[in-house]
Design an enzyme around this catalytic site. Structure first.
Site, PDB file in Angstrom:
ATOM      1  N   HIS A   1      45.123  56.427  41.286  1.00 41.37           N
ATOM      2  CA  HIS A   1      45.152  55.784  39.990  1.00 41.37           C
ATOM      3  C   HIS A   1      43.804  55.119  39.684  1.00 41.37           C
ATOM      4  CE1 HIS A   1      46.201  52.565  42.540  1.00 41.37           C
ATOM      5  NE2 HIS A   1      45.642  51.549  41.762  1.00 41.37           N
TER       6      HIS A   1
ATOM      7  N   ASN B   1      40.152  52.034  43.135  1.00 40.01           N
ATOM      8  CA  ASN B   1      40.095  51.357  44.318  1.00 40.01           C
ATOM      9  C   ASN B   1      40.686  52.405  45.553  1.00 40.01           C
ATOM     10  OD1 ASN B   1      39.207  48.845  43.280  1.00 40.01           O
ATOM     11  ND2 ASN B   1      41.231  48.363  42.865  1.00 40.01           N
TER      12      ASN B   1
ATOM     13  N   ASP C   1      48.666  47.853  32.757  1.00 42.68           N
ATOM     14  CA  ASP C   1      48.654  47.281  34.097  1.00 42.68           C
ATOM     15  C   ASP C   1      49.686  45.925  33.760  1.00 42.68           C
ATOM     16  OD1 ASP C   1      46.734  47.483  36.700  1.00 42.68           O
ATOM     17  OD2 ASP C   1      48.288  45.494  36.326  1.00 42.68           O
TER      18      ASP C   1
ATOM     19  N   GLY D   1      40.628  47.262  47.916  1.00 39.89           N
ATOM     20  CA  GLY D   1      41.404  46.719  46.851  1.00 39.89           C
ATOM     21  C   GLY D   1      42.624  47.411  46.373  1.00 39.89           C
ATOM     22  N   GLN D   2      42.794  48.558  47.143  1.00 41.76           N
ATOM     23  CA  GLN D   2      43.952  49.485  46.595  1.00 41.76           C
ATOM     24  C   GLN D   2      45.336  48.847  47.337  1.00 41.76           C
ATOM     25  OE1 GLN D   2      43.672  53.732  47.956  1.00 41.76           O
ATOM     26  NE2 GLN D   2      45.623  54.095  46.952  1.00 41.76           N
ATOM     27  N   SER D   3      46.283  48.783  46.338  1.00 40.55           N
ATOM     28  CA  SER D   3      47.364  48.177  46.784  1.00 40.55           C
ATOM     29  C   SER D   3      48.794  48.982  46.488  1.00 40.55           C
ATOM     30  CB  SER D   3      47.794  46.788  46.003  1.00 40.55           C
ATOM     31  OG  SER D   3      47.764  47.124  44.816  1.00 40.55           O
TER      32      SER D   3
ATOM     33  N   HIS E   1      41.757  52.523  37.065  1.00 40.37           N
ATOM     34  CA  HIS E   1      41.890  51.312  36.208  1.00 40.37           C
ATOM     35  C   HIS E   1      40.943  51.518  34.983  1.00 40.37           C
ATOM     36  CE1 HIS E   1      43.970  48.698  39.184  1.00 40.37           C
ATOM     37  NE2 HIS E   1      43.301  49.566  40.049  1.00 40.37           N
TER      38      HIS E   1
END
Ligand code: AMP
Length: 115
Positions: free
Chosen positions: A101, A88, A31, A94-96, A103
């Site tokens: 994906h 997320n 990341d 909290g997904q951007s 973490h």
């Protein structure tokens, strides 16, 4: 591949990343903004927008993601100390980046509840 998707571009080799694992189904890379000493994103090559877009056809794929998470944690030496796998979903979660994906976070003690 979704044309404007950053993770599709990383999977296609069009954007650089520090890869930790690759196969025909998934990629894993560091990341850019690590939240732990080890912070790796495990990303299916298939463009799936969110967890809510998964179907039964993806069951094996998601199982494979978790197998690779465990293997990476083991290979990088933090499996026994403990680690976290986080997905997320949607903005409130909290997904951007709008390509599913996972973490993989390790190398420090995790707290609960998460933020
Ligand atoms: P999320 O907020 O759960 O959607 O996670 C997206 C993650 O992607 C964030 O932790 C970002 O730091 C990370 N990220 C965004 N762009 C890149 C990139 N080009 N390479 C590596 N990580 C990225």
């Amino acid at each position: 591949m979704a044309g404007d998707c950053i993770f599709c571009k990383i999977a296609a080799g069009e954007i650089p990343a520090k890869f930790r694992y690759k196969d025909d189904e998934i990629i894993a890379f560091d990341d850019l903004d690590p939240q732990a000493p080890q912070h790796i994103l495990i990303v299916p090559r298939k463009h799936i927008r969110t967890t809510l877009d998964l179907t039964t056809a993806d069951n094996e794929l998601i199982g494979h993601v978790y197998q690779v998470a465990g293997k990476l944690a083991h290979d990088l030496g933090f499996a026994q100390d403990g680690f976290r796998v986080v997905n997320n979903c949607n903005e409130g979660g909290g997904q951007s980046v709008w390509h599913i994906h996972f973490h993989l976070l390790g190398g420090r003690d995790m707290v609960w509840p998460p933020g």
